[in-house]
Design an enzyme around this catalytic site. Sequence first.
Site, PDB file in Angstrom:
ATOM      1  N   SER A 197       0.824  -1.210   0.000  1.00 22.71           N
ATOM      2  CA  SER A 197       0.000   0.000   0.000  1.00 22.71           C
ATOM      3  C   SER A 197       0.851   1.250   0.000  1.00 22.71           C
ATOM      4  O   SER A 197       1.945   1.261   0.567  1.00 22.71           O
ATOM      5  CB  SER A 197      -0.901   0.011   1.230  1.00 22.71           C
ATOM      6  OG  SER A 197      -1.532   1.267   1.353  1.00 22.71           O
TER       7      SER A 197
ATOM      8  N   TYR B  67      -1.823   0.527  10.315  1.00 15.81           N
ATOM      9  CA  TYR B  67      -1.942  -0.161   9.029  1.00 15.81           C
ATOM     10  C   TYR B  67      -0.719   0.145   8.171  1.00 15.81           C
ATOM     11  O   TYR B  67      -0.091  -0.750   7.603  1.00 15.81           O
ATOM     12  CB  TYR B  67      -3.232   0.322   8.348  1.00 15.81           C
ATOM     13  CG  TYR B  67      -3.433  -0.127   6.919  1.00 15.81           C
ATOM     14  CD1 TYR B  67      -3.872  -1.417   6.640  1.00 15.81           C
ATOM     15  CD2 TYR B  67      -3.245   0.756   5.860  1.00 15.81           C
ATOM     16  CE1 TYR B  67      -4.077  -1.816   5.316  1.00 15.81           C
ATOM     17  CE2 TYR B  67      -3.444   0.368   4.549  1.00 15.81           C
ATOM     18  CZ  TYR B  67      -3.860  -0.916   4.282  1.00 15.81           C
ATOM     19  OH  TYR B  67      -4.079  -1.305   2.987  1.00 15.81           O
TER      20      TYR B  67
END
Lengths: 199, 441
Positions: free
Chosen positions: A91, A104
């Site tokens: 990501s 995250y």
Amino acid sequence: MELRYEVSVSLHEFDALATDSHEAFVAELPEPPRIAVCAVGLMGQQAESERDVASAARVMRSNYEGPVSILAVLANRFEERGSGTIVGISSVAGVRGRATNYVYGSAKAGFTAFLSGLRNRLSKRGVHVVTVLPGFVATQMTEGMDLPAKLTAEPSEIADAIARAVERKKDVIYVRPIWRLIMLIIRNIPERIFKEIRI
Amino acid sequence: MKLSGWGRYPVLEARVHRPRSMETLQQLVASEPSLIARGNGRAYGDSAINTCATIDMRHLNRMIAFDPASGQLIAEAGVLLGDIIAAFLRRGWFPLVTPGTKFVTLGGAIAADVHGKNHHRDGSFRSCVDWIEVMGADGQVRRCSPQDDPDLFDHTLGGMGLTGIILRAAIRLQPVETAWIRQTTLAAPNLKAAMAAFEAAQDATYSVAWIDCLAAGSNLGRSLVMLGEHAGRADLSPRQALAPFQITSKRKLSIPMDLPAFTLNSLTVRAFNALYYRAGERKTGTRLVDWDSYFYPLDAILGWNRIYGRKGLAQFQCALPLDRSEAGLTALLSEIAKAGAGSFLAVLKRFGKQDSAFSFPMEGYTLALDFPVTPKTLALLDRLDQITLAHGGRFYLAKDSRMTSATLRASDPRAADFHAHRDSHGFTSRFTSAQSERLAL
């Protein structure tokens, strides 16, 4: 999928967090895959991850420990065989920690570093590793979020980009080119300024 | 979120749900007081918007089964026609009926009972539908076909999603030998000639005309009539014949932003129309065209609706009965030419027979045009409505965004029956769209 693409498809139940089972999972596949795509992830709630260690751990394990464990098993098989491609969907959140989702993001940063190391280790062994940094994607994970349309890709765009990256042996891909620029800027903002801004 | 149809007019604030399973869908039907299903948002107006609950069906898009003996495909409502072509053309199958864009869902095609360039021969989308599964207000799923529950079948085709949520359908594809169309272009100097060309071409598989809606006087209704046949293997060049289902994929253009309103004025439209006609005149005759360019010329320009600027566009499409088509079309075209508000994309087409509860086509002619939304064009559209009514015509709900319920009732006696059917099943308050409320359906 079988109907659309005239290919045979088999489904196998997989638990990313049950890392003990990963070795057996790969061993029991009808045939070892040529290409492995890892699309495992959990966004979680940042606020909850800050409050509750267990929730934070679940986010970290889902985005780092689980994916790393299964890819490590596959990497060893591919290395023995001397061929194969591993695709890890990481990501852009892993490029730099931001207040809004750094738990995250930190796990994704770890996963990106793992993929980079794996690529380094296997590049002379006939095994190719692709790191995908998709930016916003219109999936269940982002449903209900107010995302800018121009920055948000459809899952099918990610799939097409991955297929191209595998064919052309790309190392790190962004899907929409604009993300490369955005991340270049985000990466280069001095920390002294970065810590003050909310993005 | 802000939601609109393809015409981007009107824009409404609506709550959108995106179910990924039947269970979620059933829960939505149980919990939402009123809702409407939405496909890929290609209806022009407010057909697929319910401000309280719009159900985006695009995640329910599995292809379930295909029978290569009959060409029957069973698929979920969210599957796009373009996906069907991508999967089955290379195996020698093509949709029997297709509208002018491949970006419509199966559910949307059924709800609007769309038509294609072969309506005069093969009828509307209905012709290829074997059965439909519809979820009612009670959450129960019913399968309907011309044999089983024909009443539901009849009202669901063309029912604009107002008879329940279309979940799955079985449709028949047609076998084709190649991905190519043999296109014959005829230049018709006026409306009479264009209609004569359609009448002479009743045996052609496909026929459609692009019409210059700004030509007036003796040129009124001048058109390029385009006929098409699926090309056989023998029609292809040796190189094409090596891979008869392959066409070179074209680069897609896209309109990245709204164009300012002045790009589209009567001068540019007039110039475009005149040039297009002249260019077509020079290219009359027969040539091979690939399926994508033939059926979906506008799909190559992604986001072409943005040409019309931020205020959006309004479509007008009416059907006129055969015996009054010439008079009606003459009156419509004269009014449009007089207003000087023509569109790039005026299309004329001969319809064949149609017998359904609420579908749009009727035997005769259909005219479709689009206009940028301005007070002037909205007033023109009202006048076009009146001309259509005076000639016994009716309107295509998939294109409509501004008609009044009085106009609808006056144009189509079936509207009252459709409403009664909905009422008797308790649908009138459960399955509603901004359009159905505006039109009191």
